[in-house]
Design an enzyme around this catalytic site. Sequence first.
Site, PDB file in Angstrom:
ATOM      1  N   THR A  62      55.701  62.146  33.422  1.00  0.00           N
ATOM      2  CA  THR A  62      54.704  61.676  34.376  1.00  0.00           C
ATOM      3  C   THR A  62      54.503  62.717  35.476  1.00  0.00           C
ATOM      4  O   THR A  62      55.033  63.829  35.400  1.00  0.00           O
ATOM      5  CB  THR A  62      55.065  60.263  34.889  1.00  0.00           C
ATOM      6  N   LYS A  66      52.945  66.589  33.460  1.00  0.00           N
ATOM      7  CA  LYS A  66      52.260  66.411  32.168  1.00  0.00           C
ATOM      8  C   LYS A  66      51.685  67.718  31.623  1.00  0.00           C
ATOM      9  O   LYS A  66      51.681  67.947  30.424  1.00  0.00           O
ATOM     10  CB  LYS A  66      51.138  65.369  32.288  1.00  0.00           C
ATOM     11  N   ASP A 103      48.094  58.038  26.788  1.00  0.00           N
ATOM     12  CA  ASP A 103      47.343  57.430  27.899  1.00  0.00           C
ATOM     13  C   ASP A 103      45.985  56.896  27.444  1.00  0.00           C
ATOM     14  O   ASP A 103      45.595  55.783  27.804  1.00  0.00           O
ATOM     15  CB  ASP A 103      47.129  58.453  29.017  1.00  0.00           C
ATOM     16  N   GLY A 131      42.873  65.315  35.680  1.00  0.00           N
ATOM     17  CA  GLY A 131      43.701  65.090  34.497  1.00  0.00           C
ATOM     18  C   GLY A 131      43.566  63.682  33.938  1.00  0.00           C
ATOM     19  O   GLY A 131      43.567  63.486  32.721  1.00  0.00           O
ATOM     20  N   ALA A 156      30.538  70.113  39.756  1.00  0.00           N
ATOM     21  CA  ALA A 156      30.769  71.190  38.781  1.00  0.00           C
ATOM     22  C   ALA A 156      31.913  70.850  37.831  1.00  0.00           C
ATOM     23  O   ALA A 156      31.866  71.209  36.647  1.00  0.00           O
ATOM     24  CB  ALA A 156      31.057  72.494  39.522  1.00  0.00           C
ATOM     25  N   GLY A 292      44.988  49.090  36.209  1.00  0.00           N
ATOM     26  CA  GLY A 292      45.589  49.863  35.124  1.00  0.00           C
ATOM     27  C   GLY A 292      46.966  49.403  34.668  1.00  0.00           C
ATOM     28  O   GLY A 292      47.627  50.133  33.920  1.00  0.00           O
TER      29      GLY A 292
HETATM   30  P1  ATR Z   1      44.585  63.173  38.316  1.00  0.00           P
HETATM   31  O1  ATR Z   1      45.558  63.928  37.476  1.00  0.00           O
HETATM   32  O2  ATR Z   1      45.086  61.856  38.838  1.00  0.00           O
HETATM   33  O3  ATR Z   1      43.252  63.042  37.667  1.00  0.00           O
HETATM   34  P2  ATR Z   1      43.516  65.284  39.919  1.00  0.00           P
HETATM   35  O4  ATR Z   1      43.465  66.174  38.733  1.00  0.00           O
HETATM   36  O5  ATR Z   1      43.988  65.842  41.238  1.00  0.00           O
HETATM   37  O6  ATR Z   1      44.433  64.038  39.656  1.00  0.00           O
HETATM   38  O7  ATR Z   1      42.062  64.664  40.098  1.00  0.00           O
HETATM   39  C1  ATR Z   1      41.772  63.728  41.103  1.00  0.00           C
HETATM   40  C2  ATR Z   1      40.354  63.218  40.893  1.00  0.00           C
HETATM   41  O8  ATR Z   1      40.064  62.210  41.878  1.00  0.00           O
HETATM   42  C3  ATR Z   1      39.284  64.283  41.062  1.00  0.00           C
HETATM   43  O9  ATR Z   1      38.221  63.985  40.189  1.00  0.00           O
HETATM   44  C4  ATR Z   1      38.870  64.086  42.527  1.00  0.00           C
HETATM   45  O10 ATR Z   1      37.584  64.547  42.839  1.00  0.00           O
HETATM   46  P3  ATR Z   1      37.333  66.115  43.218  1.00  0.00           P
HETATM   47  O11 ATR Z   1      37.359  66.845  41.915  1.00  0.00           O
HETATM   48  O12 ATR Z   1      36.009  66.140  43.870  1.00  0.00           O
HETATM   49  O13 ATR Z   1      38.468  66.494  44.126  1.00  0.00           O
HETATM   50  C5  ATR Z   1      38.911  62.589  42.612  1.00  0.00           C
HETATM   51  N1  ATR Z   1      39.041  62.066  43.990  1.00  0.00           N
HETATM   52  C6  ATR Z   1      40.129  62.082  44.778  1.00  0.00           C
HETATM   53  N2  ATR Z   1      39.884  61.474  45.950  1.00  0.00           N
HETATM   54  C7  ATR Z   1      38.588  61.066  45.919  1.00  0.00           C
HETATM   55  C8  ATR Z   1      37.728  60.355  46.827  1.00  0.00           C
HETATM   56  N3  ATR Z   1      38.157  59.937  48.017  1.00  0.00           N
HETATM   57  N4  ATR Z   1      36.456  60.089  46.426  1.00  0.00           N
HETATM   58  C9  ATR Z   1      36.016  60.495  45.218  1.00  0.00           C
HETATM   59  N5  ATR Z   1      36.777  61.156  44.304  1.00  0.00           N
HETATM   60  C10 ATR Z   1      38.043  61.437  44.652  1.00  0.00           C
END
Ligand code: ATR
Length: 324
Positions: A62, A66, A103, A131, A156, A292
């Site tokens: 976790t 990962k 997952d 991720g 993007a 979840g």
């Molecule tokens: P994980 O492995 O949990 O997916 P991550 O790779 O850090 O963690 O990705 C977090 C995701 O949550 C991203 O898509 C992020 O958006 P950005 O790419 O713009 O950073 C999104 N995210 C986090 N906080 C957010 C918020 N307050 N509003 C919208 N999207 C958010």
Amino acid sequence: MTDRYAVIGNPIAHSKSPLIHAAFAAQTGEPIEYGRILGNPEDFAGDVRRFVAEGGRGLNVTVPFKTDAFELLEDLSDRARSAGAVNTLIVRDGGLLRGDNTDGVGLLRDLTENHGFALAGKRVLLLGAGGAARGVLRPLLEASPARLLIANRTAAKAEALAAEFSHAAAAGDFALSTPAVAKVAVTAEGVVDSRAGAIATDAEPGRGKAQQPASRQPTSVALQGGGLDALVGERFDLIINATSSGLEGRVPEIPADCLAEGGWVYDMLYADQPTPFCRWGQARGAARALDGLGMLVEQAAESFWLWRAVRPDTAPVIARLRGG
Ligand code: ATR
């Protein structure tokens, strides 16, 4: 003899995996013990080596390891490859290691089998492009929604993720284990023509009650990526939150009316209380607002199956974790 398993992460004290696997072991009579390991961010490979040297048979991996596990292992399932991450490590006889990712199938089983949501032909919005989103993309595509839009605060990243999966699809990477399932084709607009009708499980003998083709008819999945501003005027039957915004008590800034009438919301996070995104859905009339927890138990059940070739009954375990 008792076989040893564990979950490795950092932090790890909060993990519910030991509780879940202990419940599976009690229910099935499988002779396992399942612990937790606080992984060293500087030496994940060393932690894995030690666990295997001490006779460990499998690990759940976790946050934040990962992708480390993905990079460490050479023998990877298709599911792990498309997720770019490993959440289940299997120690084969002779000490060979294999990486898998449960997952995505965990989400699909919870949505479709536990709650009866039929994804085929639906308009689906996946929020986030990190991720967590990547990990569920392939099984979502394989369930043949009419449309899958990945929307992210940083546009993007969502565009790149959609392009990457369109490309993978074009290369035939989505071939499933079910022989009757054909390949997919992609148009210039990123439209995935997917003949997939089954929830993905990799080709191993006897795998999976979930190999139930929903349809063998060719269907098209329109796969696109964009920013949250691209959602104005759009409507979705299912909105899945794969962002980490809930950890800060927030929800992504999406238009109030993008949930179709009778639509569902699914937050990949879970908490004892309704999550911010579940509350968002409830306030907008979602027919169901799911967190979840079921996905967590289902991904654990799939790991248990990979290790023990025994499939536990998840419903009583989910109910127990809910305090029911
Ligand atoms: P994980 O492995 O949990 O997916 P991550 O790779 O850090 O963690 O990705 C977090 C995701 O949550 C991203 O898509 C992020 O958006 P950005 O790419 O713009 O950073 C999104 N995210 C986090 N906080 C957010 C918020 N307050 N509003 C919208 N999207 C958010």
